[in-house]
Design a protein around this motif. Sequence first.
Motif, PDB file in Angstrom:
ATOM      1  N   ILE B  58      35.278  26.369  47.185  1.00 31.48           N
ATOM      2  CA  ILE B  58      34.598  27.559  47.305  1.00 31.48           C
ATOM      3  C   ILE B  58      33.397  27.207  47.360  1.00 31.48           C
ATOM      4  O   ILE B  58      32.346  28.023  47.907  1.00 31.48           O
ATOM      5  CB  ILE B  58      34.825  28.336  45.898  1.00 31.48           C
ATOM      6  N   GLU B 212      30.124  40.393  47.798  1.00 34.12           N
ATOM      7  CA  GLU B 212      30.854  41.347  48.307  1.00 34.12           C
ATOM      8  C   GLU B 212      30.753  42.860  47.793  1.00 34.12           C
ATOM      9  O   GLU B 212      30.881  43.783  48.221  1.00 34.12           O
ATOM     10  CB  GLU B 212      32.488  41.255  48.276  1.00 34.12           C
ATOM     11  N   SER B 213      30.283  42.696  46.346  1.00 37.29           N
ATOM     12  CA  SER B 213      29.809  43.993  45.739  1.00 37.29           C
ATOM     13  C   SER B 213      28.435  44.248  45.198  1.00 37.29           C
ATOM     14  O   SER B 213      28.307  45.351  44.578  1.00 37.29           O
ATOM     15  CB  SER B 213      30.909  44.132  44.469  1.00 37.29           C
ATOM     16  N   PRO B 246      31.411  34.341  47.374  1.00 40.99           N
ATOM     17  CA  PRO B 246      31.780  35.434  48.090  1.00 40.99           C
ATOM     18  C   PRO B 246      32.194  36.816  47.458  1.00 40.99           C
ATOM     19  O   PRO B 246      31.799  37.806  47.671  1.00 40.99           O
ATOM     20  CB  PRO B 246      32.676  34.833  49.217  1.00 40.99           C
ATOM     21  N   THR B 247      33.324  36.523  46.694  1.00 41.25           N
ATOM     22  CA  THR B 247      34.099  37.744  46.090  1.00 41.25           C
ATOM     23  C   THR B 247      34.137  37.732  44.626  1.00 41.25           C
ATOM     24  O   THR B 247      33.975  36.768  44.052  1.00 41.25           O
ATOM     25  CB  THR B 247      35.275  37.785  46.892  1.00 41.25           C
ATOM     26  N   TRP B 248      34.776  38.669  44.045  1.00 39.18           N
ATOM     27  CA  TRP B 248      35.116  38.605  42.761  1.00 39.18           C
ATOM     28  C   TRP B 248      36.245  37.584  42.329  1.00 39.18           C
ATOM     29  O   TRP B 248      36.265  37.006  41.178  1.00 39.18           O
ATOM     30  CB  TRP B 248      35.959  40.207  42.297  1.00 39.18           C
ATOM     31  N   GLU B 249      36.997  37.495  43.559  1.00 39.14           N
ATOM     32  CA  GLU B 249      38.262  36.276  43.285  1.00 39.14           C
ATOM     33  C   GLU B 249      37.613  34.990  42.759  1.00 39.14           C
ATOM     34  O   GLU B 249      38.137  34.280  42.360  1.00 39.14           O
ATOM     35  CB  GLU B 249      39.091  36.492  44.178  1.00 39.14           C
ATOM     36  N   ASP B 250      36.533  34.502  43.694  1.00 40.52           N
ATOM     37  CA  ASP B 250      35.869  33.215  43.697  1.00 40.52           C
ATOM     38  C   ASP B 250      35.119  33.338  42.511  1.00 40.52           C
ATOM     39  O   ASP B 250      35.226  32.269  41.864  1.00 40.52           O
ATOM     40  CB  ASP B 250      34.905  33.250  44.830  1.00 40.52           C
ATOM     41  N   MET B 251      34.321  34.312  42.034  1.00 35.92           N
ATOM     42  CA  MET B 251      33.635  34.483  40.772  1.00 35.92           C
ATOM     43  C   MET B 251      34.662  33.916  39.575  1.00 35.92           C
ATOM     44  O   MET B 251      34.506  33.025  38.762  1.00 35.92           O
ATOM     45  CB  MET B 251      33.071  35.649  40.328  1.00 35.92           C
ATOM     46  N   GLU B 252      35.951  34.476  39.653  1.00 38.17           N
ATOM     47  CA  GLU B 252      36.909  34.395  38.519  1.00 38.17           C
ATOM     48  C   GLU B 252      37.203  32.810  38.234  1.00 38.17           C
ATOM     49  O   GLU B 252      37.249  32.566  37.087  1.00 38.17           O
ATOM     50  CB  GLU B 252      37.654  35.065  38.778  1.00 38.17           C
ATOM     51  N   VAL B 253      37.231  32.145  39.579  1.00 36.07           N
ATOM     52  CA  VAL B 253      37.672  30.715  39.608  1.00 36.07           C
ATOM     53  C   VAL B 253      36.711  30.187  38.934  1.00 36.07           C
ATOM     54  O   VAL B 253      36.685  29.213  38.166  1.00 36.07           O
ATOM     55  CB  VAL B 253      38.070  30.342  40.935  1.00 36.07           C
ATOM     56  N   VAL B 255      34.215  31.111  36.829  1.00 37.92           N
ATOM     57  CA  VAL B 255      33.859  31.258  35.663  1.00 37.92           C
ATOM     58  C   VAL B 255      34.854  30.571  34.675  1.00 37.92           C
ATOM     59  O   VAL B 255      34.773  30.127  33.661  1.00 37.92           O
ATOM     60  CB  VAL B 255      33.991  32.777  35.442  1.00 37.92           C
ATOM     61  N   ALA B 273      29.617  41.667  34.020  1.00 43.22           N
ATOM     62  CA  ALA B 273      29.415  41.896  35.495  1.00 43.22           C
ATOM     63  C   ALA B 273      28.567  43.387  35.703  1.00 43.22           C
ATOM     64  O   ALA B 273      29.328  44.009  35.487  1.00 43.22           O
ATOM     65  CB  ALA B 273      30.674  41.664  36.278  1.00 43.22           C
ATOM     66  N   TYR B 274      27.500  43.362  36.061  1.00 44.68           N
ATOM     67  CA  TYR B 274      26.976  44.626  36.369  1.00 44.68           C
ATOM     68  C   TYR B 274      26.265  44.821  37.624  1.00 44.68           C
ATOM     69  O   TYR B 274      25.874  43.712  38.456  1.00 44.68           O
ATOM     70  CB  TYR B 274      25.800  44.934  35.247  1.00 44.68           C
TER      71      TYR B 274
END
Lengths: 233, 478
Positions: B58, B212-213, B246-253, B255, B273-274
């Motif tokens: 990632i 992404e967001s 890149p995305t929420w899913e990458d953030m999760e890993v 973290v 996450a704000y």
Amino acid sequence: MPIHNRDKFLSNLAANLGRPRKIEGVERPEYSVQPQYEVLQGASQDELIDVLEKHCEVIHTDFVRTSKQELPNVVRQTIDRYEAKSIIVSNDKRNVEYGMDQAYNQYAEELDMHIWDASIGKENQVIAEKADVGISFSDITLAESGTVTLKNDKNNGRSISLMPKSYIAIIPKETIVPRMTQAAKQIHDDHVNGIETPSSVCFVTGPSNSADIEMNLIVGVHGPVNVTYIVVD
Amino acid sequence: MSVKIGDVSYKDRIDKGIENDFMRQAVSSAQGRFRKGRLSQAEELGNWEDWRQLGSEIRTHTLENIDYYLYQLSEQVEKRGGNVFFAQTAEEANEYIENVVKKKQAKKVVKTKSMVTEEIGLNEALEKSGAEVVESDLGEWILQLDEDPPSHIVTPALHKNRQQIRETFADKRGYDKTDSPEELAAFAREQLRHDFLTADVGITGCNFAIAESGAITLVTNEGNAEMVTSLPDTQITVMGMERLVPTWEDMEVLVSLLTRAAVGQKLTSYITAYTGTRLEEEIDGPNDYHLVIVDNGRSKILGTEFQSALHCIRCAACINVCPVYRHVGGHAYNSIYPGPIGAVLTPLLDGYDDHKELPYASSLCAACTEACPVKIPLHEQLIRHREIIVEEEKKSPVSEKIMMKGFAQWASNPAAYKLSTKVARTALKPWTKDEFVENGPGPLKGWTDVRDFPAPGKQSFRAWWNERAKGEKQNANS
């Protein structure tokens, strides 16, 4: 203008990477491994609840499991255990579904009850700061880490879970998923499907704590000192 | 403050660290605890190497496409009502932030712990322009009262004991209770609550920005980031440009890797996450939002053999296994980034001139590389730094130059070499105890002050080799 110095900054990065700037066409690769989906894979909802309960011991959080009918009593018992006099709760539509609207009316006869009210603005924060207990619903619950996910909005301020001395999370059984992977995927999919990410998503795992003084664990440094999770079947 | 903490010499810093018994004890017990936590989490998962592999992939993908993802991030933040400022230098970042604070006529700023704001010296800049700045992380608050720099990424006040903290609270804030951690923390809670509620501006760092967001993720145990981002009406996020996914899913890993590798927790108590400004009718969160993306030397690392140093997620796992850090403590690195990652990163960000000793503050045992959850080859990068220092920059440390010059003369003279290896054991006998040389003479002293030096063997290698060769010959003949 809301964005400053972008072009020069990004062109410099691309130049150092030895290629022209990329503005589109980048795809996330298929990563060679995806271990995050293997955690608690295939576990039943009841097995996930067991995992959640067990992890509550690690995170200094009280765990109660109850039925929808019993929920108002269990919440009241928890409030009394905290010897709380003032309560702040979210203005959640699930209050009605879980019979908590009536319960809150009832509690108000003896306790100082406040339901989050967007029309009074910052006053909500002042009330939350003085409240003994905050109560809200978990939107997604992570079994592995004992975490409630709070998607905050105008009816459910961030202050509710944060400012009072104690926090109670009501956890509908169907919100329980194996781990953060499923929560992140849901928010990611929502975004892809055009649903805006909430302005605040807070993953709360037990009470606030710190180990900054000689590595001693101290609970409640900034946020709540006590946390109770109530899982509703 | 900048990356560099002060002007005390490397040797003096080391001596100070080694003489500080409390600090050394605290560091070694913290290392033990953090290390154990990380290992037990890795064991519980059972496929830790897969997790590291994913984390590494990632980070590699993100850095390879950093311009694309920063563009996407800035677009999303703008869409959600925020301003984005790209700052090439520390000065540019500080100036922009000072202007926001001035425009708001802000008197008080509350902050979360943030390495990048330390790196750019933001507090000093804001204080100069007249705003009071309050650090809200308990450890950082203690250090701020005491005007002391942090010594560990995760537990910044690790080097202080409770009596020192009690004295600081008493001197600076009139505290009159005991030195029990609970009472000290309760006092801090009370003081900080007042600051949170009266601050005009909140400033945070950034663990991961989600392209992404446009969400900014903060990882804490105390919940102070929640307070800072919920209460003041103006918010500023300062992020090093590489703190991006890149995305929420990458953030999760990432973290999940961060909290496990840092403190052995599955997740910390708060992960927030704000995104941009508060929405219509919302009460908590800012109505004025600014994201400041800082380069400050990072882009020079892109496209070089050190690029993967930018993969760092600031978990401190490398620091927690480092035998050198264990002995000298964080301040000896003279950088806000201590330990192995500090020894790699500091010279890259701030040049070799002031930090040429750092790549030598390593035993090259590779424990750091093994511990890194995103697989940065730390010890290899330290070796590469040494090569550059010696070959290209000609800046090897003075002590090493003298020693190496002496070694070269000695080793290139066969007679001297032969004689000295023969007599070395006898010559060093006065300083030898239990097969180790202690407080050695001449150039050896610098070494034996901080490291073990085994006494020369009874037999030299050459003598052993000759005998062995003789033996083999005899065997072959028989």
